[in-house]
Motif scaffolding. Structure first.
Motif, PDB file in Angstrom:
ATOM      1  N   ILE A   6       0.846  -1.196   0.000  1.00 45.84           N
ATOM      2  CA  ILE A   6       0.000   0.000   0.000  1.00 45.84           C
ATOM      3  C   ILE A   6       0.877   1.241   0.000  1.00 45.84           C
ATOM      4  O   ILE A   6       1.848   1.332   0.767  1.00 45.84           O
ATOM      5  N   ALA A   7       0.541   2.200  -0.850  1.00 44.81           N
ATOM      6  CA  ALA A   7       1.250   3.478  -0.913  1.00 44.81           C
ATOM      7  C   ALA A   7       0.531   4.498  -0.038  1.00 44.81           C
ATOM      8  O   ALA A   7      -0.697   4.653  -0.144  1.00 44.81           O
ATOM      9  N   LEU A   8       1.277   5.187   0.812  1.00 43.56           N
ATOM     10  CA  LEU A   8       0.711   6.195   1.708  1.00 43.56           C
ATOM     11  C   LEU A   8       1.203   7.581   1.310  1.00 43.56           C
ATOM     12  O   LEU A   8       2.415   7.798   1.158  1.00 43.56           O
ATOM     13  N   ASP A   9       0.276   8.503   1.142  1.00 42.18           N
ATOM     14  CA  ASP A   9       0.607   9.914   0.908  1.00 42.18           C
ATOM     15  C   ASP A   9       1.024  10.491   2.260  1.00 42.18           C
ATOM     16  O   ASP A   9       0.194  10.999   3.018  1.00 42.18           O
ATOM     17  N   ALA A  10       2.318  10.411   2.567  1.00 42.51           N
ATOM     18  CA  ALA A  10       2.803  10.713   3.916  1.00 42.51           C
ATOM     19  C   ALA A  10       2.734  12.188   4.280  1.00 42.51           C
ATOM     20  O   ALA A  10       2.828  12.537   5.462  1.00 42.51           O
ATOM     21  N   MET A  11       2.562  13.071   3.308  1.00 46.10           N
ATOM     22  CA  MET A  11       2.535  14.506   3.584  1.00 46.10           C
ATOM     23  C   MET A  11       1.112  15.038   3.711  1.00 46.10           C
ATOM     24  O   MET A  11       0.918  16.240   3.929  1.00 46.10           O
ATOM     25  N   ILE A  37       4.676   1.819   1.405  1.00 49.59           N
ATOM     26  CA  ILE A  37       5.540   2.778   0.722  1.00 49.59           C
ATOM     27  C   ILE A  37       5.115   4.175   1.163  1.00 49.59           C
ATOM     28  O   ILE A  37       3.979   4.593   0.918  1.00 49.59           O
ATOM     29  N   LEU A  38       6.009   4.877   1.849  1.00 52.80           N
ATOM     30  CA  LEU A  38       5.738   6.244   2.286  1.00 52.80           C
ATOM     31  C   LEU A  38       6.251   7.214   1.226  1.00 52.80           C
ATOM     32  O   LEU A  38       7.443   7.197   0.897  1.00 52.80           O
ATOM     33  N   VAL A  39       5.365   8.052   0.707  1.00 50.85           N
ATOM     34  CA  VAL A  39       5.746   9.022  -0.309  1.00 50.85           C
ATOM     35  C   VAL A  39       5.707  10.411   0.310  1.00 50.85           C
ATOM     36  O   VAL A  39       4.664  10.843   0.818  1.00 50.85           O
ATOM     37  N   GLY A  40       6.843  11.105   0.292  1.00 48.48           N
ATOM     38  CA  GLY A  40       6.881  12.429   0.902  1.00 48.48           C
ATOM     39  C   GLY A  40       8.291  12.946   1.069  1.00 48.48           C
ATOM     40  O   GLY A  40       9.240  12.455   0.442  1.00 48.48           O
ATOM     41  N   SER A  41       8.443  13.927   1.934  1.00 52.60           N
ATOM     42  CA  SER A  41       9.739  14.526   2.224  1.00 52.60           C
ATOM     43  C   SER A  41      10.566  13.563   3.076  1.00 52.60           C
ATOM     44  O   SER A  41      10.186  13.245   4.203  1.00 52.60           O
ATOM     45  N   SER A  42      11.695  13.125   2.551  1.00 49.39           N
ATOM     46  CA  SER A  42      12.547  12.188   3.286  1.00 49.39           C
ATOM     47  C   SER A  42      13.002  12.774   4.610  1.00 49.39           C
ATOM     48  O   SER A  42      13.060  12.071   5.631  1.00 49.39           O
ATOM     49  N   ALA A  43      13.312  14.068   4.617  1.00 48.84           N
ATOM     50  CA  ALA A  43      13.787  14.722   5.841  1.00 48.84           C
ATOM     51  C   ALA A  43      12.716  14.725   6.917  1.00 48.84           C
ATOM     52  O   ALA A  43      12.991  14.433   8.094  1.00 48.84           O
ATOM     53  N   GLU A  44      11.478  15.048   6.546  1.00 50.86           N
ATOM     54  CA  GLU A  44      10.399  15.099   7.530  1.00 50.86           C
ATOM     55  C   GLU A  44      10.007  13.698   8.000  1.00 50.86           C
ATOM     56  O   GLU A  44       9.714  13.481   9.172  1.00 50.86           O
ATOM     57  N   ILE A  45       9.986  12.743   7.089  1.00 50.63           N
ATOM     58  CA  ILE A  45       9.626  11.371   7.448  1.00 50.63           C
ATOM     59  C   ILE A  45      10.663  10.782   8.409  1.00 50.63           C
ATOM     60  O   ILE A  45      10.327  10.100   9.376  1.00 50.63           O
ATOM     61  N   SER A  46      11.947  11.061   8.165  1.00 48.51           N
ATOM     62  CA  SER A  46      13.023  10.479   8.977  1.00 48.51           C
ATOM     63  C   SER A  46      12.950  10.914  10.439  1.00 48.51           C
ATOM     64  O   SER A  46      13.445  10.201  11.317  1.00 48.51           O
ATOM     65  N   ARG A  55      10.055  -3.761   5.874  1.00 44.87           N
ATOM     66  CA  ARG A  55       8.864  -3.782   5.027  1.00 44.87           C
ATOM     67  C   ARG A  55       8.309  -2.380   4.790  1.00 44.87           C
ATOM     68  O   ARG A  55       7.148  -2.212   4.483  1.00 44.87           O
ATOM     69  N   LEU A  56       9.186  -1.384   4.936  1.00 44.34           N
ATOM     70  CA  LEU A  56       8.771   0.001   4.713  1.00 44.34           C
ATOM     71  C   LEU A  56       9.773   0.686   3.798  1.00 44.34           C
ATOM     72  O   LEU A  56      10.973   0.668   4.049  1.00 44.34           O
ATOM     73  N   THR A  57       9.256   1.283   2.726  1.00 41.18           N
ATOM     74  CA  THR A  57      10.083   1.993   1.755  1.00 41.18           C
ATOM     75  C   THR A  57       9.691   3.466   1.732  1.00 41.18           C
ATOM     76  O   THR A  57       8.499   3.796   1.809  1.00 41.18           O
ATOM     77  N   ALA A  97      -2.950  -0.354  -3.461  1.00 42.99           N
ATOM     78  CA  ALA A  97      -3.891   0.657  -2.979  1.00 42.99           C
ATOM     79  C   ALA A  97      -3.122   1.897  -2.564  1.00 42.99           C
ATOM     80  O   ALA A  97      -1.913   1.847  -2.299  1.00 42.99           O
ATOM     81  N   CYS A  98      -3.840   3.015  -2.509  1.00 43.77           N
ATOM     82  CA  CYS A  98      -3.279   4.287  -2.043  1.00 43.77           C
ATOM     83  C   CYS A  98      -4.158   4.818  -0.917  1.00 43.77           C
ATOM     84  O   CYS A  98      -5.399   4.746  -0.994  1.00 43.77           O
ATOM     85  N   VAL A  99      -3.525   5.360   0.131  1.00 37.34           N
ATOM     86  CA  VAL A  99      -4.257   6.010   1.221  1.00 37.34           C
ATOM     87  C   VAL A  99      -3.746   7.438   1.346  1.00 37.34           C
ATOM     88  O   VAL A  99      -2.537   7.662   1.448  1.00 37.34           O
ATOM     89  N   SER A 100      -4.670   8.404   1.342  1.00 35.98           N
ATOM     90  CA  SER A 100      -4.299   9.815   1.447  1.00 35.98           C
ATOM     91  C   SER A 100      -5.307  10.551   2.322  1.00 35.98           C
ATOM     92  O   SER A 100      -6.507  10.250   2.292  1.00 35.98           O
ATOM     93  N   ALA A 101      -4.808  11.515   3.083  1.00 37.97           N
ATOM     94  CA  ALA A 101      -5.679  12.387   3.879  1.00 37.97           C
ATOM     95  C   ALA A 101      -5.723  13.780   3.266  1.00 37.97           C
ATOM     96  O   ALA A 101      -6.063  14.751   3.933  1.00 37.97           O
ATOM     97  N   GLY A 102      -5.378  13.867   1.993  1.00 44.16           N
ATOM     98  CA  GLY A 102      -5.241  15.157   1.334  1.00 44.16           C
ATOM     99  C   GLY A 102      -6.524  15.707   0.728  1.00 44.16           C
ATOM    100  O   GLY A 102      -7.630  15.224   0.985  1.00 44.16           O
TER     101      GLY A 102
END
Length: 340
Positions: A6-11, A37-46, A55-57, A97-102
């Motif tokens: 599942i791809a997550l809109d992390a931002m 799969i977390l998609v977003g700013s690497s700096a903020e996610i870290s 199991r997390l990319t 699947a994709c999950v987003s709160a945007g």
């Protein structure tokens, strides 16, 4: 199912990685076959992901679609955004699947552009399964994807809601109702009355008529159909009232006597016993139903537990093959004149 991705809109949402990363880690602990799969700013996610997880990319994005941006403008400027990149992972089959709160409008528009609607479905609808006061569940749609819906769309929403109720909730011959301002045949807008006549004459549906707003959580129907404007306002009104009922801080806060505190504790316990299963945090996550792939819209203000619930909805939709089941069922339900 052996493997889930599942791809997550992390931002996305009001809190971004601060909520989404912990929710993702919690989901991974609960599901050993899950990859996220977390998609977003690497700096903020870290900041919230101090250690690597097998199991997390993390995939780096360059921008975020603002919640207040008009959908048309958001789509034109979506290249490199966390939302679009998460949806592109689904389009390329790298995620299921994709999950987003945007931004809801942007998510709807981009999902249609990249993932496409199922043949026979005019426009996808946001659908959620709400608990009732009788410990049952009601599938309700549309919850905001389409501000206006004609009679044809309302019938298609009923089809998709019935399939979901049957496949996910295991309800045989689910009861279908239209949300309206009265129960008499003459009440409501013309498009609602036209949709009611279509549902009555189609033997696929167990159409039980109209339902009024005060019966939303009554359990009198298994599928409740409405346009997105009405559905969104109705849902948020109910959720707001439930949150008030469940908040002890709203009860007798000015009186600090022992009697008042005991009364507050007793009332809170009673409220939790009666309304606890209706807590919106437990059912956050609306599926954008009618697409060829799975997209889940989370509340923008979702907490960690709420976003976890949205991920759980995505898992459930994948395991039940919802898009495939809807597509395979349409040919036997829709009149030939309404198929694409």
């Amino acid at each position: 199912m052996d493997n889930l991705t599942i791809a997550l809109d992390a931002m996305s949402g009001d809190f971004g990685p601060r909520v989404i990363v912990p929710a993702a880690l919690q989901a991974l602990d609960l599901h050993r076959n899950l990859h996220l799969i977390l998609v977003g700013s690497s700096a903020e996610i870290s900041i919230f992901l101090p250690n690597k997880h097998p199991r997390l990319t993390v995939i780096k994005s360059s921008s975020v679609i603002p919640n207040d941006m008009k959908p048309s403008l958001a789509i034109r400027r979506s290249q490199g955004s966390s939302m679009r990149m998460a949806l592109e992972l689904v389009n390329s089959k790298e995620a299921q699947a994709c999950v987003s709160a945007g931004n809801t409008g942007a998510l709807m528009g981009l999902s249609k552009l990249l993932l496409h609607s199922i043949s026979g479905i005019k426009r996808p609808a946001l659908v959620a399964t709400l608990p009732t006061i009788k410990d049952g569940n009601t599938v309700i749609l549309d919850l905001g994807a389409n501000i206006e819906s004609d009679s044809e769309m309302l019938v298609q929403f009923a089809i998709m809601g019935s399939i979901l109720a049957n496949t996910v909730l295991n309800i045989v011959n689910p009861r279908v109702a239209l949300l309206n301002i009265g129960k008499e045949d003459i009440k409501g807008l013309e498009r609602i009355r036209v949709a009611a006549n279509k549902l009555k004459t189609n033997h696929y549906f167990n159409f039980v008529g109209y339902l009024e707003g005060d019966e939303l959580l009554s359990g009198k129907t298994d599928v409740l159909v409405c346009d997105g404007f009405t559905g969104n306002v109705t849902l948020k009104t109910v959720e707001g009232l439930i949150k008030i009922f469940l908040s002890s801080n709203q009860l007798m806060t000015k009186n600090k006597s022992i009697f008042a505190r005991l009364t507050r504790y007793w009332m809170q316990k009673k409220m939790m016993n009666y309304f606890g299963h209706l807590d919106p945090n437990h059912y956050n996550g609306a599926c954008l139903l009618g697409l060829q792939s799975i997209v889940i819209k989370s509340h923008g203000a979702a907490s960690q537990s709420s976003f976890l619930a949205a991920i759980e909805h995505a898992i459930l939709a994948i395991e039940n093959n919802l898009p495939e089941r809807i597509a395979s069922s349409l040919s036997s339900i829709l009149p030939k004149s309404e198929k694409n």
